[in-house]
Each structure stands twice: as C-alpha cells, then as structure tokens.
Design an enzyme around this catalytic site. Structure first.
Site, mmCIF file in Angstrom:
data_model
loop_
_atom_site.group_PDB
_atom_site.id
_atom_site.type_symbol
_atom_site.label_atom_id
_atom_site.label_comp_id
_atom_site.label_asym_id
_atom_site.label_seq_id
_atom_site.Cartn_x
_atom_site.Cartn_y
_atom_site.Cartn_z
ATOM 1 C CG ASP A 166 -14.064 25.756 18.346
ATOM 2 O OD1 ASP A 166 -13.070 25.746 19.086
ATOM 3 O OD2 ASP A 166 -14.675 24.718 17.996
ATOM 4 C CE1 TYR A 213 -10.503 21.260 21.944
ATOM 5 C CE2 TYR A 213 -10.046 19.399 23.395
ATOM 6 C CZ TYR A 213 -9.695 20.628 22.868
ATOM 7 O OH TYR A 213 -8.518 21.227 23.259
ATOM 8 C CE1 TYR A 253 -19.659 24.124 24.181
ATOM 9 C CE2 TYR A 253 -20.378 22.424 25.699
ATOM 10 C CZ TYR A 253 -19.424 23.331 25.284
ATOM 11 O OH TYR A 253 -18.250 23.439 25.972
#
Length: 376
Positions: A187, A324, A253
């Site tokens: 992003d 996501y 992440y």
C-alpha cells in the site's frame, strides 16, 4: 509471360528477363537499404538482430497471382529475408537471432522499414523506507497527468517507487522509457523493508544495453535519497516479467494495531492462534473502485504478538500472497472472515503496516533458462 529478374526466375522457374514484376528490383537495393538502416541505428548498442518481411499492395497481389494462375507458392519473403540477413551480418559482424536486440521489419512494396529496439530487463529487489510512496506511477485523477493545482503541477497523485528507480535508469541507458514490474505491491502508506520486494526493471528502447549494475544501483540509490534502496542481481529477459508477475511468494508483515478498548494479553494471544487458518476474503471496500469484486481464500501461517500495551499491539503475520492484511484486522464490515475484530468482538484497525520479508524471488532460478543465455 511476365518479366522477372534472374533471381526470381531461378526461384519460380519461368519468366522473361527484364524489369522484375515480382520483387521490383528489391534484391539490387538491399545494400542501400542496409546503409539507411545502419544510419538510423548509429546511436544504438546491439549485439544481434532479427529481420521480418511483409508483403502489401502489388507485391501481395503478385504473390496471389502466381498461386492462383500457376499454383506456385512463391518464397520471395523468405528469399529476401535470408539475403538481407546475410548481407547485414557481413556488414556489421552481428548475427541474426530470433527476437534479437533490434528487430527490422521491411515492407517489400516500397522498401520502407520499421526498427523495433528490444527492451532490456534487470532483476532486483527494492526496499521502501518511507510511507506515502505508491509502487508504480499514479497519475493525478483531476488533470489526467497534465499538471494542476491539486497535484502541485506534477501530474501525479503520489511520487512512486517507480519514479525514483526509472529516472536515473532512463538517463544511464539513454532510453525512451522504463517500467517497474513487481512481485505484488504494498500500500501507499506501507513500507517495504527486510529483504526487499523482488522486481524486474524493464528499460524500453535503450540506446545502451550493457551497464554496470553496481553503477546503476549507486545512481538510483543516490537519486532516491534513502526513500528507496535497490539491489540488482542480474540481467534477465522478458520471460522473467511473467514469472515475477505471477509469483505467489509468501510474505511476512508487521502491523501496529489499535483497539477501541484495552485488550487482555492472554486473550489476544489466544485469538491470534485462531487467526492462523484459511481466510475467506471478499475484495475490500477500499479497493473496489479498481479491483473486481470477488471472494478469495488465503492462508495465515502464523500470527505472533510482538508487543502489547493496553489498546495497542504489534503483531507479526506470515501469510499467502494476495491477502489484504488491513482487513484481517478490521474485518472490513464482515467481508473478511475470520478477522481480529470479529474474534475479539472489539473494533480494531491497522495504524502502521510494514512488509518485512518476501519469501522467494528469482534468485532461486538464476541458473535456469531465463538467465543462462544472458550469462553465456
């Protein structure tokens, strides 16, 4: 009886010698044609070439006439192509190669030609150290790239990783353009840290083809001023773009999550274990304007609590490509299940998101067909 040159008569087996109605004297003009082409290629580096021939207008009509009237499948195109390639190679010392560095297409109707310069491809990884950068060029929606007050007359909604990488690359390769092909994307407000994201840099219509990759790295990293750092591994080819775009590398992440109320650490750790499962995710609301509305299933392999203080937690997540992450925290109004918010029955949102590892890359196939021909 049609009039032909000796070259075409030898090929088709008949005709009176004279002004050739088949090739229109094309074979006699090859040397001059090569001179014109070499003048156009004077500023370009290339190690090999390819040639194609097209028939239009009267040339195509003659070919059809020979087939329908005499049953002859004329090989004019192939004959001309072979002769041209032989003479071009003799003049330049360069060999013909399918889809070579330069591709010359000749129209036998008028001996006009087009030159297509093949792209150069380089494999590397980039680290994005700051937030607020898109991965690829993002044109301003108000002015469609022309420049306006909204975009500070840049024509862009955001500065991009691609901008910072291609600007020095275009200058060094003396190219018309360049493109970044990434293995997925982060992003705009996320950083890409750790081992970096695999990507292929495509240099379009370069005048230079071989550049020291360390020099290229240094130029890009200096230009990017620590916003982006690149490392290049090797030259590659067009096949590597398809590989990198279709790659399904797992990613790790690190997210900073804020809850609406304080959460018990033991409960949070227990819920994170439940999150280690297959996630059913419908396209997030925030990207529906540019992504198809569909349901996907992706797996979370691990979800670990790194730090916890009241309403804030730092969590590390390892998952399949294409998941996501923000939505497995928030739930996205029920479009992602299970989610951290759903399992805790508390609203949660991601405050900061970093990609800290991409598990996989083209380094693993550096010795396959993609690179062997380029390494010699």
């Amino acid at each position: 009886m049609i009039t032909v040159c000796s070259r075409c008569r030898d090929r088709i087996g008949f005709g009176e010698l004279g002004e050739c109605l088949i090739c229109c004297g094309s074979f006699e003009k090859i040397d001059d044609l090569i001179s014109d082409i070499l003048e156009d290629l004077n500023d370009y580096e290339y190690e090999n070439f390819d040639v194609g021939v097209r028939l239009y207008g009267s040339s195509k009509a003659i070919e059809l006439f020979l087939k329908e009237k005499f049953g002859i499948e004329d090989t004019l195109k192939d004959d001309f192509k072979i002769d041209f390639a032989r003479r071009f190679s003799s003049r330049t010392g360069k060999l013909r190669k399918v889809n070579g560095d330069v591709r010359i297409t000749i129209n036998l109707e008028d001996l006009s030609y087009e030159i297509d310069v093949s792209s150069v491809y380089i494999y590397g990884r980039y680290i994005k150290r700051v937030r607020g950068l898109s991965q690829t060029r993002w044109i301003c929606g108000y002015c469609e790239g022309r420049g306006c007050e909204k975009c500070n007359y840049t024509g862009k909604k955001y500065l991009s990783v691609e901008d910072l990488i291609i600007t020095p690359a275009i200058e060094i390769f003396k190219a018309e353009n360049a493109f970044l092909h990434g293995a997925g994307r982060e992003d705009v407000d996320a950083r890409m840290l750790g081992n970096g994201r695999p990507f292929v840099l495509e240099i379009a219509k370069p005048r230079r083809r071989k550049v020291d990759l360390r020099h290229l790295e240094e130029a890009i990293n200096q230009y990017a001023k620590n916003k982006v750092v690149v490392k290049f591994f090797d030259y590659c080819d067009a096949k590597s773009v398809e590989i990198i775009k279709n790659a399904k590398f797992k990613k790790r992440y690190r997210v900073v999550v804020r809850f609406d109320k304080e959460i018990d650490r033991a409960e949070l750790e227990e819920v994170l274990k439940k999150l280690e499962t297959v996630i059913t995710q419908r396209t997030p609301i925030r990207v529906l304007h540019r992504r198809a509305d569909k349901v996907r299933k992706r797996k979370v392999y691990s979800a670990k609590l790194i730090l916890h203080r009241g309403k804030v937690a730092v969590i590390e997540i390892l998952s399949d490509s294409g998941l996501y992450i923000k939505e497995i925290v928030s739930g996205d109004e029920g479009r992602t299940k299970p989610s951290l918010s759903e399992l805790l029955r508390v609203n949660a949102r991601v405050e900061k998101l970093d990609v800290i590892e991409v598990l996989g890359g083209l380094e693993e196939i550096l010795n396959t067909h993609v690179f062997k021909s380029l390494r010699g």
